[in-house]
Design an enzyme around this catalytic site. Structure first.
Site, short mmCIF file in Angstrom:
data_model
loop_
_atom_site.label_atom_id
_atom_site.label_comp_id
_atom_site.label_asym_id
_atom_site.label_seq_id
_atom_site.Cartn_x
_atom_site.Cartn_y
_atom_site.Cartn_z
N ALA A 23 0.84 -1.21 0.00
CA ALA A 23 0.00 0.00 0.00
C ALA A 23 0.88 1.25 0.00
CB ALA A 23 -0.98 -0.04 1.16
N CYS A 24 0.54 2.23 0.85
CA CYS A 24 1.24 3.53 0.81
C CYS A 24 2.71 3.42 1.16
CB CYS A 24 0.57 4.52 1.76
SG CYS A 24 -1.02 5.07 1.15
N SER A 25 3.14 2.29 1.72
CA SER A 25 4.55 2.15 2.06
C SER A 25 5.32 1.34 1.01
CB SER A 25 4.70 1.51 3.44
OG SER A 25 4.36 2.43 4.44
N SER A 38 2.06 5.29 -2.35
CA SER A 38 3.48 5.12 -2.03
C SER A 38 4.38 6.15 -2.70
CB SER A 38 3.94 3.72 -2.44
OG SER A 38 4.04 3.61 -3.84
#
Ligand code: COA
Length: 378
Positions: free
Chosen positions: A160-162, A338
């Site tokens: 995901a966002c990481s 990300s």
């Protein structure tokens, strides 16, 4: 494989692809409110009888105050702001054409390679690190690798966002172990595809973009680069940001487009739980690396919400961060998952001086968080 590698990972260069089209809050809200008015008119009798709930208008003021977002770039503007469609319409391409995620990833990767003065044949691996993959296989990374003419190997990863910071640590570990000298971490984020543009609580959040980070052994890096001082990853399970779309629920047309097959979140809870977790993680990692957090010249934080970034930066630096200390790209890009912290780094690192220390940091669904402490060389 390259001769005489040191095992010390650095960031040699970054690249960015920004879709030419952008939607302002005003355009977004006008489209959303037309949809709401049509919905309420079509269901007027049921609403009057108490059998259905009237939808509420969105507001430009709320969006800007709650998130800091003023506009977002997208790959398919007309369809997204058409009140009858309200989702991207990106025509499927034939198997003999490059797919759209690979195409924008390649554009970002080419810029990173050019900036580093690197030829594709000198790259050993490609990681495609992003929140959503366009298909199951072949891996997007392998298509990007092929399009660029890179030998070696590639694979996809999704955190995901990481995703990008997890990709940077993975690339750095290949360098540390001597398994590669040059690794491209590519993050094509077509987040407009997982956003429910009819959901008032979140319709303003996301934007599309692609970034690339070239992680290399210090021995082959260009004279000007960023030493990677340390990387740290963390995950803690949470349902507060969730997307149930997957290959096991693709068959039933009646479930397509239902809200839980898109991005959903408990925004308040995310805010409350993630801020202290990430601030503590940064402070702990700084201590491990022997860095005084207050001495950090710049924080390139994940771009989800200006309020979260303000609080995290304050806890890390010990004072209210200026735009110079913690730059924002959220206003024009929205949340690009990300790619956010990488866009901030790409646009705001060149003016820093040799010896300056900074932090790239991501956080998001999972929960997941990643820190990459860097120091400028050259
Ligand atoms: N327009 C106008 N009003 C809206 C609105 C919109 N688009 N969306 C919600 N509201 C209203 C709500 O109905 C609520 O009204 P009420 O107080 O009368 O009940 C009020 O605004 C507050 O809603 P809430 O959802 O609690 O807003 P918030 O201040 O928490 O901000 C987020 C929402 C999503 C911006 C914020 O919670 C956030 O950014 N959280 C972190 C999210 C994040 O980083 N996620 C990671 C994704 S990778």
């Amino acid at each position: 494989m390259h001769a005489a590698l040191t095992g010390r990972p650095v960031i040699s260069a970054t690249g960015l692809f920004t879709p030419p089209e952008s939607i302002t809050n005003e355009e977004l809200v006008a489209s959303f409110n037309t949809f709401v008015d049509c919905h309420n008119a079509a269901n007027a009798d049921a609403i009057a009888a108490g059998e259905a709930v009237a939808l509420n208008h969105s507001s430009v003021e709320f969006i800007e105050k709650a998130s800091g977002i003023k506009a977002r770039h997208v790959m398919s503007k007309a369809a997204i702001i058409d009140p009858d469609t309200m989702c991207p319409r990106l025509p499927e391409r034939g198997n003999d054409e490059i797919s759209i995620m690979a195409e924008i990833g390649v554009a970002a990767a080419r810029e990173a390679l050019e900036r580093a003065g690197r030829r594709p044949e000198d790259v050993d691996a490609v990681l495609c690190a992003a929140s959503n993959m366009q298909r199951a296989y072949p891996a997007m990374a392998i298509e990007i690798q092929h399009a660029l003419g890179i030998e070696g190997f590639g694979f996809d990863m999704n955190v995901a966002c990481s995703s990008a910071t997890f990709g940077i640590q993975t690339a750095a570990d290949y360098i540390r172990a001597g398994n590669a000298g040059s690794v491209l971490v590519v993050s094509p984020e077509i987040t407009s595809g997982h956003l429910n543009w009819r959901d008032r609580d979140s319709h303003f959040i996301f934007g599309d973009v692609a970034t690339a980070v070239l992680v290399e052994d210090a021995a082959i890096a260009p004279a000007q680069h960023w030493d990677i001082l340390g990387t740290r990853l963390k995950t803690v399970f949470s349902n507060n940001i969730r997307n149930n779309f997957g290959f096991l629920n693709r068959a039933a047309p009646e479930t397509q487009g239902t809200a839980d097959k898109l991005f959903v979140q408990e925004g308040r809870k995310v805010f409350k739980e993630v801020v202290p977790m990430v601030a503590q993680m940064i402070v702990d990692e700084a201590a491990r690396l022997g860095i005084d957090p207050a001495s950090l010249r710049r924080l390139w934080l994940h771009q989800a919400n200006t309020g979260m970034n303000r609080l995290i930066a304050h806890r890390v630096l010990g004072h209210e961060a200026s735009e110079d200390e913690s730059p924002t790209v959220l206003d024009t890009y929205g949340n690009t998952s990300s790619a956010g912290s990488i866009i901030a780094f790409h646009k705001h690192n060149e003016e820093l001086a040799a010896g300056d220390t900074g932090l790239i940091c991501s956080f998001g669904a999972g929960y997941s968080a990643g820190t990459v402490f860097v120091r400028k060389v050259g």
